[in-house]
Design a protein around this motif. Structure first.
Motif, PDB file in Angstrom:
ATOM      1  N   PHE A 194       0.829  -1.203   0.000  1.00 25.66           N
ATOM      2  CA  PHE A 194       0.000   0.000   0.000  1.00 25.66           C
ATOM      3  C   PHE A 194       0.868   1.259   0.000  1.00 25.66           C
ATOM      4  N   GLY A 195       1.939   1.251   0.800  1.00 22.27           N
ATOM      5  CA  GLY A 195       2.847   2.397   0.850  1.00 22.27           C
ATOM      6  C   GLY A 195       3.522   2.640  -0.486  1.00 22.27           C
ATOM      7  N   GLY A 196       3.933   1.561  -1.164  1.00 18.85           N
ATOM      8  CA  GLY A 196       4.561   1.706  -2.476  1.00 18.85           C
ATOM      9  C   GLY A 196       3.606   2.294  -3.498  1.00 18.85           C
ATOM     10  N   GLU A 197       2.359   1.831  -3.474  1.00 19.12           N
ATOM     11  CA  GLU A 197       1.360   2.370  -4.398  1.00 19.12           C
ATOM     12  C   GLU A 197       1.057   3.838  -4.085  1.00 19.12           C
ATOM     13  N   ALA A 198       1.005   4.173  -2.808  1.00 21.30           N
ATOM     14  CA  ALA A 198       0.742   5.567  -2.423  1.00 21.30           C
ATOM     15  C   ALA A 198       1.898   6.467  -2.859  1.00 21.30           C
ATOM     16  N   ASP A 199       3.130   5.990  -2.681  1.00 22.10           N
ATOM     17  CA  ASP A 199       4.292   6.771  -3.128  1.00 22.10           C
ATOM     18  C   ASP A 199       4.243   7.005  -4.630  1.00 22.10           C
ATOM     19  N   GLN A 200       3.855   5.981  -5.375  1.00 18.03           N
ATOM     20  CA  GLN A 200       3.780   6.107  -6.828  1.00 18.03           C
ATOM     21  C   GLN A 200       2.722   7.143  -7.220  1.00 18.03           C
ATOM     22  N   ILE A 201       1.583   7.124  -6.542  1.00 19.61           N
ATOM     23  CA  ILE A 201       0.519   8.074  -6.849  1.00 19.61           C
ATOM     24  C   ILE A 201       0.972   9.497  -6.514  1.00 19.61           C
ATOM     25  N   PHE A 202       1.656   9.674  -5.363  1.00 17.04           N
ATOM     26  CA  PHE A 202       2.144  11.007  -4.986  1.00 17.04           C
ATOM     27  C   PHE A 202       3.175  11.510  -5.988  1.00 17.04           C
ATOM     28  N   CYS A 203       4.066  10.619  -6.455  1.00 10.01           N
ATOM     29  CA  CYS A 203       5.076  11.032  -7.432  1.00 10.01           C
ATOM     30  C   CYS A 203       4.426  11.460  -8.744  1.00 10.01           C
ATOM     31  N   GLU A 204       3.393  10.715  -9.162  1.00  8.15           N
ATOM     32  CA  GLU A 204       2.681  11.075 -10.389  1.00  8.15           C
ATOM     33  C   GLU A 204       1.977  12.414 -10.212  1.00  8.15           C
ATOM     34  N   GLY A 205       1.426  12.645  -9.010  1.00  6.82           N
ATOM     35  CA  GLY A 205       0.729  13.901  -8.744  1.00  6.82           C
ATOM     36  C   GLY A 205       1.675  15.088  -8.741  1.00  6.82           C
TER      37      GLY A 205
END
Length: 146
Positions: A132-143
């Motif tokens: 979940f943390g990895g997916e959240a980091d990916q979403i934040f980086c894309e944002g």
């Protein structure tokens, strides 16, 4: 005259252009230029101070970034070492289960099996949080990239 020389030196430092020694002495000695450089001294001092402060701010930002990265690496190292030690503990529990079964202590073996299941559930939960943390980091980086 001394203030004029100081103003010329500050001007050299602020602009990065170095004047020949003869020019540094003759410019402040001139009556009109000497007065102009004397009047510029406070302004050049402020400009030099602003430049120093901006360099200090940049150095502080670099140090803060390095500290955050070090903290993240420290947390990762602690988590990995905990997982390794927990894996070793689970192997010892498995050996204890076999020893209890061989000794006929079925209650002790069952108790250790429940403890092993508890550790496995905790590991699965930690893996889920890591995912979940990895997916959240990916979403934040894309944002932030937008």
């Amino acid at each position: 005259m001394r203030e004029g020389r100081e103003a010329v030196m500050l001007l050299e430092e602020a602009t990065g252009v170095h004047l020949p020694r003869a020019s540094r002495r003759s410019l402040p000695a001139s009556v009109l230029l000497g007065l102009a450089f004397t009047a510029m001294l406070p302004i050049l001092g402020v400009v030099a101070a602003i430049e120093v402060v901006s360099k200090l701010v940049q150095a502080h930002e670099k140090a803060a970034t390095a500290a955050r990265e070090l903290g993240n690496a420290e947390v990762d190292a602690g988590t990995k070492s905990t997982m390794v030690l927990q894996g070793l503990g689970d192997r010892l529990i498995e050996a204890g289960i076999k020893a209890d079964e061989l000794a006929g202590n079925h209650i002790g073996a069952l108790n250790k099996q429940l403890e092993l299941l508890d550790h496995q559930s905790l590991k699965e939960l930690m893996d889920t949080f890591d995912k979940f943390g990895g997916e959240a980091d990916q979403i934040f980086c894309e944002g932030q990239g937008e």
